[in-house]
Design a protein around this motif. Structure first.
Motif, PDB file in Angstrom:
ATOM      1  N   TYR A  42       0.835  -1.133  -0.127  1.00 56.32           N
ATOM      2  CA  TYR A  42       0.065  -0.055  -0.007  1.00 56.32           C
ATOM      3  C   TYR A  42       0.986   1.310   0.066  1.00 56.32           C
ATOM      4  O   TYR A  42       0.239   2.331   0.222  1.00 56.32           O
ATOM      5  N   CYS A  43       2.135   1.130   0.041  1.00 55.88           N
ATOM      6  CA  CYS A  43       2.875   2.097   0.142  1.00 55.88           C
ATOM      7  C   CYS A  43       4.090   2.131  -1.066  1.00 55.88           C
ATOM      8  O   CYS A  43       5.327   1.776  -0.765  1.00 55.88           O
ATOM      9  N   ASP A  94      -4.332   1.934  -2.565  1.00 64.21           N
ATOM     10  CA  ASP A  94      -2.836   2.218  -1.937  1.00 64.21           C
ATOM     11  C   ASP A  94      -2.708   3.486  -1.880  1.00 64.21           C
ATOM     12  O   ASP A  94      -3.437   4.541  -2.320  1.00 64.21           O
ATOM     13  N   ARG A 103      -6.269   4.999   7.880  1.00 62.76           N
ATOM     14  CA  ARG A 103      -5.137   4.249   7.111  1.00 62.76           C
ATOM     15  C   ARG A 103      -4.673   4.536   5.992  1.00 62.76           C
ATOM     16  O   ARG A 103      -3.429   4.592   5.655  1.00 62.76           O
ATOM     17  N   HIS A 129      -0.683   5.552   4.967  1.00 61.66           N
ATOM     18  CA  HIS A 129      -0.164   4.937   3.720  1.00 61.66           C
ATOM     19  C   HIS A 129       0.789   6.142   3.178  1.00 61.66           C
ATOM     20  O   HIS A 129       1.694   5.737   2.483  1.00 61.66           O
ATOM     21  N   ILE A 186       3.618   7.038   5.268  1.00 61.96           N
ATOM     22  CA  ILE A 186       4.682   6.325   5.089  1.00 61.96           C
ATOM     23  C   ILE A 186       5.331   6.029   3.727  1.00 61.96           C
ATOM     24  O   ILE A 186       6.647   6.245   3.478  1.00 61.96           O
ATOM     25  N   ARG A 198       7.032   3.252   9.396  1.00 64.15           N
ATOM     26  CA  ARG A 198       5.963   2.084   9.858  1.00 64.15           C
ATOM     27  C   ARG A 198       4.837   2.060  10.111  1.00 64.15           C
ATOM     28  O   ARG A 198       4.552   3.531  10.553  1.00 64.15           O
ATOM     29  N   MET A 199       3.891   1.519   9.617  1.00 68.85           N
ATOM     30  CA  MET A 199       2.429   1.582  10.047  1.00 68.85           C
ATOM     31  C   MET A 199       2.034   1.204  11.512  1.00 68.85           C
ATOM     32  O   MET A 199       2.841   0.278  12.123  1.00 68.85           O
ATOM     33  N   PHE A 241       1.376   6.662  11.732  1.00 67.61           N
ATOM     34  CA  PHE A 241       2.728   6.229  11.410  1.00 67.61           C
ATOM     35  C   PHE A 241       3.752   6.521  12.133  1.00 67.61           C
ATOM     36  O   PHE A 241       3.640   7.414  13.036  1.00 67.61           O
ATOM     37  N   HIS A 244       4.662  -3.060   7.964  1.00 65.42           N
ATOM     38  CA  HIS A 244       5.115  -2.442   6.848  1.00 65.42           C
ATOM     39  C   HIS A 244       3.979  -1.255   6.549  1.00 65.42           C
ATOM     40  O   HIS A 244       3.960  -0.088   6.258  1.00 65.42           O
ATOM     41  N   ASP A 245       2.665  -1.916   6.242  1.00 64.50           N
ATOM     42  CA  ASP A 245       1.196  -1.186   5.996  1.00 64.50           C
ATOM     43  C   ASP A 245       0.261  -1.847   6.506  1.00 64.50           C
ATOM     44  O   ASP A 245       0.402  -3.223   7.270  1.00 64.50           O
TER      45      ASP A 245
END
Lengths: 276, 276, 276, 276
Positions: free
Chosen positions: B108-109, B155, B168, B172, B175, B186-187, B204, B233-234
């Protein structure tokens, strides 16, 4: 079954004293944490880390003065430990890599010096679970459960010589005899329902037929209703409290309770065998 | 400060459905679990493991029918997040090895496609914390907080295109922009006090000057009073519930509450910025 | 500097014998593996795993009959070990979590029984590096380097009583004395250039001022040119070969060579101090 | 069988440039490192760490100017990959905890968007190995192997749209389709004997019936003779070189060779299928 367990501790620190506690059980395949409390008074910052055995460890600095630590937990645990008289010894070549190190001698389990004793204890018992049960039973019937015989430096050989000890010493003897026969064995500390007098308890596990089995040389029969607090090679790794002060912590009080709220009150089971 | 948080979930399974939950916070340097409950009704066996991010994950099989999951936790957390306007970007060569992977693009990133955007957002802002704050602030002021714009497959590029999203999605974007500038990010998912409407939240963290700092693009000002449930990571890595049934779980109800029992009732803080 | 080291081993197995070898160094901050060979004759399948100390371990089954194991390695290593006379003792509260366990007693380093001895050795030496150097120097001058005094079950207390031992015993005494003073210490085995007679070697490291330092009680002066093969609590964890057969392996030959190809031939340095 | 593989790389750095290489295979159950070289010219200090997938990673700073990296390895590997047409899909509830994350979508494998495609590819193929082989075969026959179609940001959906790609793209499509069917799948990079033109190669593995199986959509038939360099979710995690400079490294030359010294020279096998 559901167990409630608690441990209350009062200590005095004569100067700021770094401490590591291992008082938080982990949820796993055989136990599930339903609820928990972990109180400190006074409140101090705590760092929790996971050691190489997978135990949760709480690091803090006990400030000069008095401190109370109170932990309470409700856990879903196994009513009965699994007994498997025919479980075979796992060949070394089939042991998982992360189990191999439980074959090694350790501070309180000098298995490198105990093969002779182990062979005399197991005699012609078939290899595997039966040997470990033979060892457990031999300890139960041949060592006296007695306070004051052992100290923090007593190892399994010392205990054999004294002919007596407490749960920790019984576990050390069991572990050391197993390892000398190339059976991986590890120390377990935790709560057990029905102990009298109630206290934190220690027992051991042996790896047989591809999994760990519970053994407790202080008991007449296999008993479940246990909550695991920590695993390790021996008592070195599983102290419920380790203090590192310039002056040691003074332990003023320690009170452990374990109840099974959903069950009729069990008869009091002697926490330990009556001494010889 | 002390926070109480709870999450109640009701689901229906149309056949036995494997599920992984991430609903148990861990005690760490910035948060300490004082007490906890984790109820399942009906009771099913649960295995808890630790994933490669250090999160506690609860695996179980939801049996056909209805299930309720209720978690409650009281935690000691930081009142305020640390703000460090002058924290420098950590040179790649000084990043700890276990932080390096937070530089990489993820589902998503897609930071590999976002350098151009990142450069336009930060402009001549000095490298380091100031850039991340610039990114956070840019998102806050340029993206609308709006439900229904994004889905499970949205994303960071999609969100930039839509010009809107939820917590969310904001995380993303933050990040991805950080990573494209070689700032590890990081998430985080968890609870935050004062959100309105109350729900699980996402934000984040960026690694600057040798440590992680908290950033939340949904808020007008830096706010503490957070409980971390999971890092990743996400969104891929931090779903509070992942189901793997032949048929998906039906989520009937989800109710989140967060209170600060020791404090005077705070004014209701808009959980999120008002949309543009 | 560049070192070449090799170890050739010939064993006989009287039946299939599971074995674990630790003969492959890892590249790290202080040593880099330029090239390597690891030959087995006959060829058998090998599984390599990483133990909890980070060591590479090679598991295999030695088939009935003869086997040769030959390892060769060229490594870039440090010419000199770092000496830091003023490095302070790291307060317990600042030790990294994964260093703490190096404070604990172990099979061959019963530090719980050695505080008195440690205090008498260090006397009024200032805390920190100076104390460890004092310990190292005390061992060097007060214990005789002599073969045949110690066995596989000799611990640090035994060695103090005998007044003599080999490199492994010297390391155990050093480690145990350090730990009793709350200085983390660990066992190291590996190659050292210039030993005479050449063999695998053992020494110890102590954690001071935030990092590990090398100490070697067999040497008159600080010497580098070392290749680390394995780390552990004590000799338990770092055996270059552990066999688990129904009958032990017979070691027919073991030949170690270490050269520094890019340097003028050094004078032969006594591998160990001359005995008293 | 024994394989020799080498990779020579020449780069130019226009300023000091942090770099991470993944060029050192690990010994494991299916491959054993007999010998190895890892040369850097000029020599720079290198730190080697193990990432969360178990890969060895070499960190260094490439100094301004030219650098050559040369790695050579001789490995014992499997002649043939295992084919198991009847291996079943492992139920989610029986997957090891450390395999679960290979079910998740990732940067280049957006499996959350690909279920429909996967169902159309597998049709009525029975669940398990047969489905993965169907996917592999479908890719082989329906995508053209062609250079220049894809870039560093091409994901599996892009490749399906282009109808063409290289080994990395084929692997991404295979992985994404497997995951959308709840079959864990991972990226593998390494050497393969017989490729023409020779280069580093990429393929994928799927977890079926309790273990990982190898699949390679670039090949007409199952082929062994592979050396694994690294595993990951997708290309994100397994770059043989990642550079983090203010200016990117310039890759001047890269030369890969793989030979099987003990075998008669094989016919040149087309490294990849001929494009449609």
């Amino acid at each position: 079954m559901k167990l409630k367990a608690s441990c209350f501790i009062r200590v005095t620190a004569f100067s700021d004293c770094p401490m590591i506690a291992m008082l938080r059980p982990r949820s796993g395949v055989t136990q599930w944490m339903i609820s928990e409390r972990y109180d400190l008074e006074p409140w101090v910052p705590v760092e929790e880390f996971i050691d190489s055995y997978g135990n949760l460890c709480q690091r803090m600095i006990v400030p000069r003065g008095h401190m109370r630590i109170g932990v309470e937990v409700a856990m879903e645990v196994e009513d009965h430990i699994t007994v498997a008289p025919h479980a075979p010894q796992t060949p070394i070549s089939e042991l998982p890599s992360n189990v191999l190190h439980y074959l090694l001698q350790s501070r309180y389990c000098p298995s490198d010096k105990m093969l002779h004793k182990a062979l005399s204890v197991v005699g012609r018992t078939p290899r595997g679970y039966a040997q470990v049960e033979k060892i457990r039973s031999w300890i139960h019937h041949n060592l006296a459960y007695r306070y004051g015989v052992s100290s923090a430096s007593t190892d399994a050989l010392d205990t054999l010589e004294h002919g007596a000890g407490v749960c920790r010493d019984f576990a050390h003897v069991g572990i050391a005899l197993c390892r000398s026969l190339q059976i991986p064995a590890r120390m377990v500390v935790g709560y057990m329902h029905g102990l009298k007098p109630m206290d934190l308890h220690a027992w051991f596990e042996a790896f047989l037929g591809g999994r760990w089995y519970t053994f407790d040389a202080t008991q007449d029969a296999p008993r479940g209703a246990r909550i695991v607090l920590a695993y390790g090679h021996d008592a070195t790794d599983v102290a419920f409290i380790s203090d590192y002060g310039p002056r040691p912590l003074q332990l003023n009080e320690m009170r452990v309770e374990v109840t099974a709220p959903d069950e009729a009150q069990p008869e009091a089971v002697p926490a330990v065998k009556t001494s010889k």
